[in-house]
Design a protein around this motif. Structure first.
Motif, PDB file in Angstrom:
ATOM      1  N   TRP A  61       0.642  -1.425  -0.088  1.00  8.01           N
ATOM      2  CA  TRP A  61      -0.029   0.193   0.087  1.00  8.01           C
ATOM      3  C   TRP A  61       0.887   1.271  -0.151  1.00  8.01           C
ATOM      4  O   TRP A  61       1.823   1.315   0.613  1.00  8.01           O
ATOM      5  CB  TRP A  61      -0.942   0.018   1.359  1.00  8.01           C
ATOM      6  N   ALA A  62       0.080   2.399  -0.414  1.00  5.47           N
ATOM      7  CA  ALA A  62       0.467   3.721  -0.216  1.00  5.47           C
ATOM      8  C   ALA A  62       1.952   4.014  -0.231  1.00  5.47           C
ATOM      9  O   ALA A  62       2.715   4.449   0.716  1.00  5.47           O
ATOM     10  CB  ALA A  62      -0.062   4.067   1.278  1.00  5.47           C
TER      11      ALA A  62
ATOM     12  N   GLU B   8      -5.129   8.906   8.593  1.00  8.65           N
ATOM     13  CA  GLU B   8      -4.030   8.330   7.708  1.00  8.65           C
ATOM     14  C   GLU B   8      -3.769   9.131   6.432  1.00  8.65           C
ATOM     15  O   GLU B   8      -4.125  10.357   6.376  1.00  8.65           O
ATOM     16  CB  GLU B   8      -4.523   6.873   7.032  1.00  8.65           C
TER      17      GLU B   8
ATOM     18  N   HIS C  54      -6.638  10.079   0.710  1.00 12.60           N
ATOM     19  CA  HIS C  54      -5.314   9.794   0.456  1.00 12.60           C
ATOM     20  C   HIS C  54      -4.542  10.514  -0.725  1.00 12.60           C
ATOM     21  O   HIS C  54      -4.345  10.004  -1.790  1.00 12.60           O
ATOM     22  CB  HIS C  54      -4.789   8.464   0.242  1.00 12.60           C
TER      23      HIS C  54
ATOM     24  N   HIS D 250      -7.112   9.733  -4.617  1.00 13.79           N
ATOM     25  CA  HIS D 250      -7.907   8.818  -5.157  1.00 13.79           C
ATOM     26  C   HIS D 250      -9.453   8.960  -4.606  1.00 13.79           C
ATOM     27  O   HIS D 250      -9.681   9.944  -4.007  1.00 13.79           O
ATOM     28  CB  HIS D 250      -7.648   7.319  -4.794  1.00 13.79           C
TER      29      HIS D 250
END
Ligand code: FUB
Length: 642
Positions: A405-406, A506, A565, A582
């Protein structure tokens, strides 16, 4: 009165004449004009003024009983939210191969979650639902949802929409189930469909259900419904979209738009009575002829199919069969987003030399189960080339197998440092180019959050104007640490927790502009349509931070949901800024089917970020100026930074 064995299975599909005759003989009141009555198992108008009986007017005897703080109010049933509900007879679903449940509902703005609008099934000895059909209106963030389940919630076959039912106003919510398909309609507009609903309503509890309620969950720990209901109907068949549009509440709906120029289906928002037509790039929007799907007997001006200039919003007036009118606002927008094809989330946008890059989470896997990272490059922010897999956890990372992820990236002295989340830890891999190949350092850089809370995910690299590099990360708690000169280690004692970020979840990202540090981050759950971007500023990379509110949020009228995000880019040599983020994929996306887009980011005269306007158009081409780095370092431009 219990349903007994005179189940819906035994109710034959009647001819219209027989049905009308039966309705006249059996029904104390007739269904609303135009509403379909063929196949009605029960119809509770909920329009009494006294007593505790919720009468079923079909003549089938499925009267319900008011319990707790449910009371009659202005021709509707009001549920107080404490213990009020309607207890319906047993075995209501027995024999049904298909069904439709229609309810007019007003959800109180104070409705807590989780809650059911209605549930038909059983509650197990542990107080959990044990085989049921239900619907909930969700919240602004949590979408409305219905499901059939043979057991508890883990067995649910869901029909879920990215949007919730608007609060404080009346809405019609319909669930149809039949032919392995569940469909949800809000105010006559289809908002969700699942073609994999294999459980038949009559199979729930093998037809024997004792917990059949309006306004109460089949989970004892859930909250009760707070709000009002009227005109609740249960059918033994799946009504068609036309029939649902003819339910009295929906007579002024525009439920579909046919237009060959559409890139994706029209976004029909019954809450705001707006329709956005996302048309293919290059479409001549000044002469479009949308064909509008109306309720039976309704009419519209301008006429359906007439050429209209839809570059700007145009008012359409729908008149229902019984003379009610409603104004809709229709506009066409060129659909030039997402910028990356397919499902890609958590985009980290960067620029090296004259080329932009995006590093993202590959999405569309159950449980965010991607195991690889890809990179994308572009010379103009519009046309992006897939540069392939740049890190594959399987062969490339010994200490993690999943949850890739990320990612984020930083450059130092011609080397590229790729930071990534894997199995809720953070790693770093080193490469000689922005697209690798990348070599993992062999161990996690961050194994757990220092405070033991949340997940160690979502790294974001930031290089300050003095050349010092920092790593931000966190979920639940936010952290920052200066990176050592090697870029692959840091002093654990130097880690600082960032406190006080409003609603922080986050996805931190830091940029600096004119001496002020701008920190953006995600709020809520990435599965929520209301996932959004919060903003705070400081005069040091460590804070303390001043909360500046939300800078990016969903726009339901455009079908743009789950916006979060993000990362931020400054075009080298300029003061032009962009945000990559997103959103739920359009159409039909959710928190695991997300897509990446880019919009403009602007600063106000006081130096603070202005709220982002999320668009379907995305941004026009923007190249890195020839005079910008590398080779022309200026105050604005330092290679590898943004
Ligand atoms: O893509 C997986 C996770 O979802 C990210 O790490 C979070 O930021 C959220 O977007």
């Amino acid at each position: 009165m219990p349903y007994g064995r005179r189940t819906a299975r035994s109710l034959p599909r009647r001819s219209l004449i027989t049905t009308l005759a039966l309705a006249l003989v059996l029904a104390p009141t007739v269904p609303a004009a135009g509403a379909p009555d063929t196949g009605l198992v029960a119809h509770w108008p909920l329009d009494a003024s006294s007593g505790t009986v919720a009468a079923d007017v079909t003549g089938h005897g499925h009267d319900g009983t008011l319990v707790g703080d449910a009371r009659w109010a202005d021709g509707t049933l009001e549920f107080g939210g404490t213990d009020g509900h309607v207890d319906l007879p047993d075995d209501l679903l027995a024999g049904l191969d298909a069904t439709t449940v229609s309810v007019d509902v007003l959800i109180d703005p104070a409705q807590p979650t989780p809650y059911f609008l209605y549930g038909f099934g059983n509650t197990g000895a542990n107080g959990d639902g044990d085989g049921y059909l239900f619907a909930t209106g969700g919240t602004a963030g949590e979408g409305l949802r219905a499901a059939l389940a043979p057991g508890d919630w883990t067995t649910e076959q869901q029909v879920a929409a990215g949007r919730g039912v608007g609060r404080g106003t009346w809405h019609n919510l319909v669930l149809t189930v039949g032919d392995s398909t569940g469909v949800l309609y809000l105010d006559g507009v289809e908002v969700a469909r699942n073609t994999g609903v294999t459980l038949k309503p009559g199979e729930i509890g093998a037809g024997h259900t004792t917990a059949n309620y309006l306004g109460r969950s089949l989970y004892n720990a859930d909250r009760h419904f707070k709000g009002r209901m009227r005109d609740v109907r249960l059918y033994d068949r799946a009504l068609s979209g036309d029939e649902i549009a003819s339910l009295s509440h929906n007579g002024t709906v525009i439920r579909s738009v046919d237009l060959p120029e559409l890139a994706v289906p029209a976004v029909i928002d019954p809450d705001s009575s707006t329709i956005t037509l996302p048309v293919k790039p290059g479409t001549r929007r000044h002469k479009l002829a949308p064909v509008l799907g109306l309720a039976p007997g309704a009419s519209v001006t301008p006429d359906s199919g007439r050429r209209v200039d839809l570059r700007r919003p145009v008012k359409y007036t729908v008149t229902s069969a019984n003379g009610r009118t409603r104004e809709w606002t229709v506009v066409a927008r060129e659909m030039r987003s997402p910028v990356l094809p397919g499902y890609n989330a958590d985009p980290n946008i960067a620029v090296f030399g004259d080329t932009y890059y995006i590093y993202a989470t590959s999405d569309g896997f159950p449980g965010w189960g991607s195991t690889t990272f890809r990179a994308w490059s572009s010379k103009d922010l519009v046309t992006w080339a897939d540069r392939g897999v740049i890190l594959d956890l399987g062969p490339d990372v010994s200490w993690a197998d999943g949850r890739a992820w990320a990612p984020t990236i930083a450059e130092r002295d011609g080397r590229y440092y790729f930071y990534f989340s894997a199995d809720a830890k953070i790693g770093v891999a080193v490469g000689e180019s922005p697209t690798g190949p990348f070599r993992d350092s062999g161990q996690p850089l961050v194994s757990a959050n220092p405070d033991g809370r949340g997940q160690a995910i979502d790294p974001a690299a930031f290089t300050d104007d003095d050349g010092r590099a920092y790593l931000y990360w966190g979920n639940g708690s936010a952290f920052v640490v200066p990176l050592n000169a090697d870029m692959v280690s840091f002093d654990p004692a130097a880690v600082r927790k960032i406190d006080g970020l409003a609603d922080f979840r986050e996805g931190l990202f830091m940029v600096r502009r004119q001496g002020l540090y701008h920190l953006t981050y995600s709020i809520d759950d990435t599965r929520s349509a209301d996932y959004r971007v919060g903003y705070a500023t400081a005069t040091s990379p460590f804070g303390p931070f001043t909360n500046r509110g939300v800078v990016l949020r969903a726009d339901r009228s455009q079908g743009i949901l789950g916006t979060g995000h993000n990362s931020v880019l400054r075009v080298p040599g300029t003061d032009d800024w962009y945000i990559a983020y997103h959103r739920f994929a359009i159409p039909g996306g959710d928190g695991m089917h997300r897509e990446t887009t880019i919009d403009r980011l602007t600063f106000s005269a006081d130096g603070l970020l202005e709220p982002v306007v999320p668009t379907l158009e995305s941004v026009p081409p923007r190249r890195v100026p020839a005079t910008a780095c590398p080779g022309h370092p200026t105050d604005w431009c330092t290679p590898g930074r943004n």
